[in-house]
Motif scaffolding. Structure first.
Motif, PDB file in Angstrom:
ATOM      1  N   GLU A 150       0.835  -1.203   0.000  1.00 35.30           N
ATOM      2  CA  GLU A 150       0.000   0.000   0.000  1.00 35.30           C
ATOM      3  C   GLU A 150       0.872   1.256   0.000  1.00 35.30           C
ATOM      4  O   GLU A 150       0.669   2.163  -0.802  1.00 35.30           O
ATOM      5  N   HIS A 151       1.845   1.299   0.901  1.00 36.97           N
ATOM      6  CA  HIS A 151       2.732   2.459   0.947  1.00 36.97           C
ATOM      7  C   HIS A 151       3.657   2.501  -0.271  1.00 36.97           C
ATOM      8  O   HIS A 151       3.985   3.583  -0.769  1.00 36.97           O
ATOM      9  N   ALA A 152       4.067   1.340  -0.751  1.00 37.42           N
ATOM     10  CA  ALA A 152       4.902   1.294  -1.953  1.00 37.42           C
ATOM     11  C   ALA A 152       4.161   1.942  -3.108  1.00 37.42           C
ATOM     12  O   ALA A 152       4.740   2.738  -3.858  1.00 37.42           O
ATOM     13  N   GLN A 153       2.893   1.612  -3.263  1.00 33.99           N
ATOM     14  CA  GLN A 153       2.107   2.180  -4.356  1.00 33.99           C
ATOM     15  C   GLN A 153       2.014   3.698  -4.218  1.00 33.99           C
ATOM     16  O   GLN A 153       2.136   4.425  -5.212  1.00 33.99           O
ATOM     17  N   THR A 154       1.843   4.179  -3.006  1.00 35.26           N
ATOM     18  CA  THR A 154       1.761   5.625  -2.790  1.00 35.26           C
ATOM     19  C   THR A 154       3.068   6.308  -3.194  1.00 35.26           C
ATOM     20  O   THR A 154       3.067   7.289  -3.941  1.00 35.26           O
ATOM     21  N   TYR A 155       4.188   5.775  -2.700  1.00 34.15           N
ATOM     22  CA  TYR A 155       5.487   6.372  -3.027  1.00 34.15           C
ATOM     23  C   TYR A 155       5.800   6.283  -4.516  1.00 34.15           C
ATOM     24  O   TYR A 155       6.267   7.243  -5.128  1.00 34.15           O
ATOM     25  N   LEU A 156       5.548   5.118  -5.099  1.00 35.66           N
ATOM     26  CA  LEU A 156       5.852   4.934  -6.513  1.00 35.66           C
ATOM     27  C   LEU A 156       4.945   5.790  -7.394  1.00 35.66           C
ATOM     28  O   LEU A 156       5.388   6.341  -8.404  1.00 35.66           O
ATOM     29  N   GLY A 157       3.688   5.909  -7.003  1.00 35.83           N
ATOM     30  CA  GLY A 157       2.764   6.765  -7.747  1.00 35.83           C
ATOM     31  C   GLY A 157       3.206   8.217  -7.714  1.00 35.83           C
ATOM     32  O   GLY A 157       3.165   8.924  -8.727  1.00 35.83           O
ATOM     33  N   THR A 158       3.664   8.660  -6.561  1.00 34.05           N
ATOM     34  CA  THR A 158       4.170  10.029  -6.428  1.00 34.05           C
ATOM     35  C   THR A 158       5.418  10.224  -7.291  1.00 34.05           C
ATOM     36  O   THR A 158       5.546  11.221  -7.999  1.00 34.05           O
ATOM     37  N   ALA A 159       6.321   9.258  -7.236  1.00 36.01           N
ATOM     38  CA  ALA A 159       7.548   9.346  -8.048  1.00 36.01           C
ATOM     39  C   ALA A 159       7.208   9.394  -9.528  1.00 36.01           C
ATOM     40  O   ALA A 159       7.797  10.180 -10.283  1.00 36.01           O
ATOM     41  N   ALA A 160       6.271   8.579  -9.954  1.00 39.26           N
ATOM     42  CA  ALA A 160       5.880   8.545 -11.371  1.00 39.26           C
ATOM     43  C   ALA A 160       5.196   9.851 -11.785  1.00 39.26           C
ATOM     44  O   ALA A 160       5.386  10.306 -12.915  1.00 39.26           O
ATOM     45  N   ASN A 161       4.430  10.449 -10.881  1.00 41.59           N
ATOM     46  CA  ASN A 161       3.794  11.734 -11.191  1.00 41.59           C
ATOM     47  C   ASN A 161       4.821  12.858 -11.275  1.00 41.59           C
ATOM     48  O   ASN A 161       4.703  13.741 -12.116  1.00 41.59           O
ATOM     49  N   LEU A 162       5.815  12.820 -10.389  1.00 41.17           N
ATOM     50  CA  LEU A 162       6.849  13.854 -10.396  1.00 41.17           C
ATOM     51  C   LEU A 162       7.770  13.723 -11.607  1.00 41.17           C
ATOM     52  O   LEU A 162       8.260  14.713 -12.129  1.00 41.17           O
ATOM     53  N   ASN A 163       8.024  12.479 -12.020  1.00 38.56           N
ATOM     54  CA  ASN A 163       8.895  12.227 -13.175  1.00 38.56           C
ATOM     55  C   ASN A 163       8.262  11.123 -14.027  1.00 38.56           C
ATOM     56  O   ASN A 163       8.549   9.943 -13.826  1.00 38.56           O
ATOM     57  N   PRO A 164       7.398  11.503 -14.966  1.00 36.96           N
ATOM     58  CA  PRO A 164       6.688  10.505 -15.778  1.00 36.96           C
ATOM     59  C   PRO A 164       7.590   9.663 -16.681  1.00 36.96           C
ATOM     60  O   PRO A 164       7.123   8.734 -17.326  1.00 36.96           O
ATOM     61  N   ARG A 165       8.882   9.949 -16.712  1.00 41.87           N
ATOM     62  CA  ARG A 165       9.823   9.169 -17.523  1.00 41.87           C
ATOM     63  C   ARG A 165      10.707   8.278 -16.657  1.00 41.87           C
ATOM     64  O   ARG A 165      11.667   7.701 -17.140  1.00 41.87           O
ATOM     65  N   ASP A 166      10.372   8.158 -15.374  1.00 37.20           N
ATOM     66  CA  ASP A 166      11.141   7.314 -14.454  1.00 37.20           C
ATOM     67  C   ASP A 166      10.729   5.862 -14.669  1.00 37.20           C
ATOM     68  O   ASP A 166       9.792   5.359 -14.063  1.00 37.20           O
ATOM     69  N   VAL A 167      11.461   5.194 -15.542  1.00 43.52           N
ATOM     70  CA  VAL A 167      11.097   3.847 -15.968  1.00 43.52           C
ATOM     71  C   VAL A 167      11.096   2.856 -14.806  1.00 43.52           C
ATOM     72  O   VAL A 167      10.261   1.951 -14.757  1.00 43.52           O
TER      73      VAL A 167
END
Length: 122
Positions: free
Chosen positions: A12-29
């Motif tokens: 659950e927390h992983a999804q939150t952090y990863l979702g935030t990272a992906a929103n901040l950098n949409p090219r973070d593969v």
């Protein structure tokens, strides 16, 4: 933090952090790929494939994203798309392995600069 939470199986927390990272950098593969993997684990194959398609668009050479996307398509019975992604995953993984092997071999024989350049190419 997303990867750490993933490794701790705190999805659950992983999804939150990863979702935030992906929103901040949409090219973070890497964030996109791990977020897609979470979708697969949760059996949300539509969300997983959508996220993994973004990962493939961000870095078409990252074989893991192709591999996971093939799995997401397979679960959705999109067999042709699954086959295409699986073939790409095999091709990209083979290319990465060959490049790493060549670069590491050159480093081993004392040609550090040339080995590093070979590794950068892959």
């Amino acid at each position: 933090m997303g990867y750490l939470r993933y490794r701790q199986k705190d999805f659950e927390h992983a999804q939150t952090y990863l979702g935030t990272a992906a929103n901040l950098n949409p090219r973070d593969v890497q964030s996109l790929t791990l977020l897609g993997r979470l979708g697969l684990q949760r059996e949300d194959y539509v969300a997983a494939s959508s996220t993994l398609e973004k990962a493939v668009a961000a870095d078409s050479e990252y074989w893991m994203a192709h591999d996971l996307l093939a799995g997401a398509y397979l679960k959705q019975k999109k067999y042709e798309q699954a086959r295409q992604q699986a073939e790409l995953a095999i091709e990209k993984a083979g290319r990465a392995q060959r490049g790493f092997g060549a670069g590491a071999g050159v480093v081993d024989v004392g040609q550090k600069k040339e080995g590093i350049e070979a590794l950068k190419v892959t």
